[in-house]
Design a protein around this motif. Structure first.
Motif, PDB file in Angstrom:
ATOM      1  N   GLU A 258     -47.523  -6.159 -65.725  1.00 24.19           N
ATOM      2  CA  GLU A 258     -48.070  -4.996 -66.440  1.00 24.19           C
ATOM      3  C   GLU A 258     -46.937  -4.161 -67.059  1.00 24.19           C
ATOM      4  OE1 GLU A 258     -51.673  -3.849 -66.269  1.00 24.19           O
ATOM      5  OE2 GLU A 258     -51.688  -6.018 -66.030  1.00 24.19           O
ATOM      6  N   ASN A 259     -45.758  -4.745 -67.162  1.00 25.19           N
ATOM      7  CA  ASN A 259     -44.584  -4.101 -67.773  1.00 25.19           C
ATOM      8  C   ASN A 259     -44.110  -2.847 -67.023  1.00 25.19           C
ATOM      9  OD1 ASN A 259     -44.378  -5.943 -69.970  1.00 25.19           O
ATOM     10  ND2 ASN A 259     -46.137  -4.936 -70.915  1.00 25.19           N
ATOM     11  N   GLN A 260     -44.234  -2.863 -65.724  1.00 25.02           N
ATOM     12  CA  GLN A 260     -43.685  -1.766 -64.934  1.00 25.02           C
ATOM     13  C   GLN A 260     -43.448  -2.244 -63.519  1.00 25.02           C
ATOM     14  OE1 GLN A 260     -46.654   1.348 -64.718  1.00 25.02           O
ATOM     15  NE2 GLN A 260     -48.275  -0.179 -64.675  1.00 25.02           N
ATOM     16  N   THR A 261     -42.491  -1.623 -62.847  1.00 26.10           N
ATOM     17  CA  THR A 261     -42.286  -1.945 -61.439  1.00 26.10           C
ATOM     18  C   THR A 261     -43.154  -1.001 -60.610  1.00 26.10           C
ATOM     19  OG1 THR A 261     -40.494  -0.358 -61.125  1.00 26.10           O
ATOM     20  CG2 THR A 261     -39.886  -2.558 -61.949  1.00 26.10           C
ATOM     21  N   ALA A 262     -43.438  -1.411 -59.379  1.00 24.69           N
ATOM     22  CA  ALA A 262     -44.243  -0.563 -58.494  1.00 24.69           C
ATOM     23  C   ALA A 262     -43.545   0.774 -58.271  1.00 24.69           C
ATOM     24  CB  ALA A 262     -44.482  -1.285 -57.167  1.00 24.69           C
ATOM     25  N   THR A 263     -42.235   0.727 -58.069  1.00 27.11           N
ATOM     26  CA  THR A 263     -41.479   1.951 -57.796  1.00 27.11           C
ATOM     27  C   THR A 263     -41.539   2.909 -58.983  1.00 27.11           C
ATOM     28  OG1 THR A 263     -39.998   0.598 -56.468  1.00 27.11           O
ATOM     29  CG2 THR A 263     -39.243   2.804 -56.998  1.00 27.11           C
ATOM     30  N   SER A 264     -41.396   2.382 -60.195  1.00 28.63           N
ATOM     31  CA  SER A 264     -41.411   3.256 -61.377  1.00 28.63           C
ATOM     32  C   SER A 264     -42.817   3.825 -61.597  1.00 28.63           C
ATOM     33  CB  SER A 264     -40.924   2.512 -62.624  1.00 28.63           C
ATOM     34  OG  SER A 264     -41.834   1.490 -62.988  1.00 28.63           O
ATOM     35  N   TYR A 265     -43.834   3.030 -61.275  1.00 26.11           N
ATOM     36  CA  TYR A 265     -45.204   3.526 -61.424  1.00 26.11           C
ATOM     37  C   TYR A 265     -45.461   4.690 -60.458  1.00 26.11           C
ATOM     38  CZ  TYR A 265     -50.278   3.766 -61.519  1.00 26.11           C
ATOM     39  OH  TYR A 265     -51.566   4.217 -61.632  1.00 26.11           O
ATOM     40  N   ILE A 266     -45.035   4.513 -59.202  1.00 29.69           N
ATOM     41  CA  ILE A 266     -45.211   5.576 -58.201  1.00 29.69           C
ATOM     42  C   ILE A 266     -44.487   6.843 -58.653  1.00 29.69           C
ATOM     43  CG2 ILE A 266     -44.653   6.300 -55.840  1.00 29.69           C
ATOM     44  CD1 ILE A 266     -44.958   3.287 -55.065  1.00 29.69           C
ATOM     45  N   ARG A 267     -43.238   6.685 -59.106  1.00 28.45           N
ATOM     46  CA  ARG A 267     -42.459   7.862 -59.526  1.00 28.45           C
ATOM     47  C   ARG A 267     -43.116   8.561 -60.713  1.00 28.45           C
ATOM     48  NH1 ARG A 267     -37.921   5.565 -60.029  1.00 28.45           N
ATOM     49  NH2 ARG A 267     -38.000   5.139 -62.261  1.00 28.45           N
ATOM     50  N   ARG A 268     -43.582   7.780 -61.701  1.00 29.47           N
ATOM     51  CA  ARG A 268     -44.198   8.374 -62.890  1.00 29.47           C
ATOM     52  C   ARG A 268     -45.470   9.149 -62.526  1.00 29.47           C
ATOM     53  NH1 ARG A 268     -48.151   6.709 -66.316  1.00 29.47           N
ATOM     54  NH2 ARG A 268     -48.202   4.558 -65.590  1.00 29.47           N
ATOM     55  N   ARG A 269     -46.304   8.547 -61.675  1.00 31.75           N
ATOM     56  CA  ARG A 269     -47.550   9.219 -61.307  1.00 31.75           C
ATOM     57  C   ARG A 269     -47.277  10.484 -60.482  1.00 31.75           C
ATOM     58  NH1 ARG A 269     -51.578   9.415 -63.715  1.00 31.75           N
ATOM     59  NH2 ARG A 269     -53.068   9.336 -62.014  1.00 31.75           N
ATOM     60  N   ARG A 270     -46.277  10.444 -59.599  1.00 32.12           N
ATOM     61  CA  ARG A 270     -45.921  11.644 -58.822  1.00 32.12           C
ATOM     62  C   ARG A 270     -45.429  12.756 -59.744  1.00 32.12           C
ATOM     63  NH1 ARG A 270     -43.098   8.654 -53.605  1.00 32.12           N
ATOM     64  NH2 ARG A 270     -44.906   8.909 -52.208  1.00 32.12           N
ATOM     65  N   LEU A 271     -44.586  12.398 -60.702  1.00 31.98           N
ATOM     66  CA  LEU A 271     -44.074  13.401 -61.635  1.00 31.98           C
ATOM     67  C   LEU A 271     -45.204  14.000 -62.472  1.00 31.98           C
ATOM     68  CD1 LEU A 271     -40.782  11.628 -62.788  1.00 31.98           C
ATOM     69  CD2 LEU A 271     -40.937  13.799 -61.535  1.00 31.98           C
ATOM     70  N   GLU A 272     -46.163  13.166 -62.889  1.00 30.69           N
ATOM     71  CA  GLU A 272     -47.299  13.677 -63.669  1.00 30.69           C
ATOM     72  C   GLU A 272     -48.097  14.704 -62.859  1.00 30.69           C
ATOM     73  OE1 GLU A 272     -49.507  10.234 -64.844  1.00 30.69           O
ATOM     74  OE2 GLU A 272     -48.224   9.819 -66.579  1.00 30.69           O
ATOM     75  N   ARG A 273     -48.326  14.404 -61.581  1.00 37.04           N
ATOM     76  CA  ARG A 273     -49.098  15.335 -60.743  1.00 37.04           C
ATOM     77  C   ARG A 273     -48.308  16.628 -60.508  1.00 37.04           C
ATOM     78  NH1 ARG A 273     -53.897  14.288 -61.668  1.00 37.04           N
ATOM     79  NH2 ARG A 273     -54.579  15.443 -59.849  1.00 37.04           N
ATOM     80  N   CYS A 274     -46.997  16.510 -60.317  1.00 37.53           N
ATOM     81  CA  CYS A 274     -46.166  17.715 -60.162  1.00 37.53           C
ATOM     82  C   CYS A 274     -46.206  18.552 -61.437  1.00 37.53           C
ATOM     83  CB  CYS A 274     -44.718  17.333 -59.851  1.00 37.53           C
ATOM     84  SG  CYS A 274     -44.461  16.647 -58.199  1.00 37.53           S
ATOM     85  N   ARG A 275     -46.092  17.882 -62.591  1.00 39.60           N
ATOM     86  CA  ARG A 275     -46.112  18.607 -63.866  1.00 39.60           C
ATOM     87  C   ARG A 275     -47.425  19.392 -64.019  1.00 39.60           C
ATOM     88  NH1 ARG A 275     -48.404  17.622 -68.583  1.00 39.60           N
ATOM     89  NH2 ARG A 275     -48.949  15.479 -68.067  1.00 39.60           N
ATOM     90  N   LEU A 276     -48.545  18.761 -63.679  1.00 43.97           N
ATOM     91  CA  LEU A 276     -49.842  19.447 -63.785  1.00 43.97           C
ATOM     92  C   LEU A 276     -49.890  20.681 -62.876  1.00 43.97           C
ATOM     93  CD1 LEU A 276     -52.400  16.500 -63.957  1.00 43.97           C
ATOM     94  CD2 LEU A 276     -51.932  18.196 -65.731  1.00 43.97           C
TER      95      LEU A 276
END
Length: 333
Positions: A258-276
């Protein structure tokens, strides 16, 4: 000779904008002023009446609309890559609505809801008088990844069974009480609405997952598992793999496809929730460290660096800029 009337409150008070259409031409003007470019038709255009009440919250628009029979279409040729990406959630309050997108069609009775994406063609049809609550918002407002949401466009989210009975009832009250959604309490109610919509979509994904092919199911299931465990700082690849009866190597392979690593997906989703959370005026007294820890970041300095790398500003600067901007302008969706 137009009989259309509109009134808009000053930006700063989060007020309700309202409009009344005494002709179908007026209705087209009202709706196209609030949404992406749309094509409308009506079998009763000669005697058409409609009313619309809209409230803007930072990045989100909530509209209570009532009208005679009509059809709304988002046509391929009207869609531009420059248009902002938004999702819409439509909750049927009166009448019956037909929502079509991505080869699916949902028939909505009062209390039912459906979600659809403004970035792709869709069609809404109301054969008789209708009233509905429409929310338009960026996909990041939901705790479900965009890839999963696309599995549920134009799917009936039932308001008469399961978790939908609670959530759709809440949403109906939202439409009736738009005038009451003032200041920070109002922002909290809207944030709660998104948490409830997330719960409704997650329940629907779980209920329908056995209808999909196993490979896609695994990807969806992994994403959903990650999205619901973001607050767990000990979330690991081993834990995710174990929950899905696969090896860590298989997990990495599935997500790499899916063109992403599990670690990068977790980090991106955590950052999105923090930003909100940082952008939420109702959480402005909550410390940045508290928000970071809520979404699984234990180290303040690591979080600050990751946030700056993703969004171009430190968490505190991003929060200040956004809250200042929100005070000046609350009607830009």
């Amino acid at each position: 000779g137009s009989d259309m009337t509109t009134s808009a409150s000053p930006d700063a008070d989060f007020g309700v904008e309202s409009g009344i259409a005494a002709t179908f031409t007026d209705w087209v003007g009202l709706v196209s002023n609030r949404f992406v470019p749309l094509t409308l038709t009506s079998p009763v255009a000669g005697s058409f009446r409609g009313s619309i009440r809209t409230r803007y919250f930072d990045g989100t628009m909530i509209t209570d609309m009532a009208a005679n029979a009509h059809t709304v279409q988002r046509l391929e040729q009207s869609i531009s890559d420059l248009d902002p990406r938004h999702l819409k959630l439509s909750l049927q309050i009166e009448g019956v609505g037909h929502v079509s997108q991505d080869g699916r069609e949902a028939v909505l009775h009062p209390g039912d809801a459906a979600i659809y994406d403004t970035g792709r063609p869709y069609r809404l049809e109301y054969e008789t008088d209708m009233r509905s609550l429409v929310m338009i918002f960026p996909p990041s407002m939901l705790g479900v990844s965009a890839g999963l949401i696309h599995r549920l466009t134009a799917t009936r989210l039932r308001g008469d069974a399961g978790i939908g009975r609670v959530i759709c009832s809440f949403m109906q009250h939202l439409a009736e009480d738009l005038d009451q959604l003032n200041g920070i309490p109002g922002a909290r109610v809207v944030r709660s609405a998104f948490d409830l919509i997330t719960a409704l979509l997650s329940a629907e994904l779980i209920a329908t997952e056995d209808q999909h092919d196993p490979w896609k199911l695994t990807v969806d299931s992994i994403r959903l598992y990650i999205d619901t465990h973001l607050g767990d700082p000990s979330l690991s690849l081993e834990q995710i793999a174990r929950a899905h009866y696969i090896s860590v190597r298989q997990l990495q392979y599935i997500l790499h496809d899916e063109n992403q690593t599990a670690t990068s997906y977790i980090r991106r989703r955590r950052l999105e929730r923090c930003r909100l959370d940082l952008e939420d005026p109702s959480l402005q007294n909550r410390s940045i460290l508290h928000i970071a820890q809520r979404w699984g970041f234990l180290d303040a300095s690591h979080f600050s660096k990751a946030f700056r790398s993703a969004y171009g500003a430190s968490p505190s600067r991003h929060r200040q800029l956004h809250l200042d901007q929100g005070k000046r302008r609350t009607t830009d969706v």
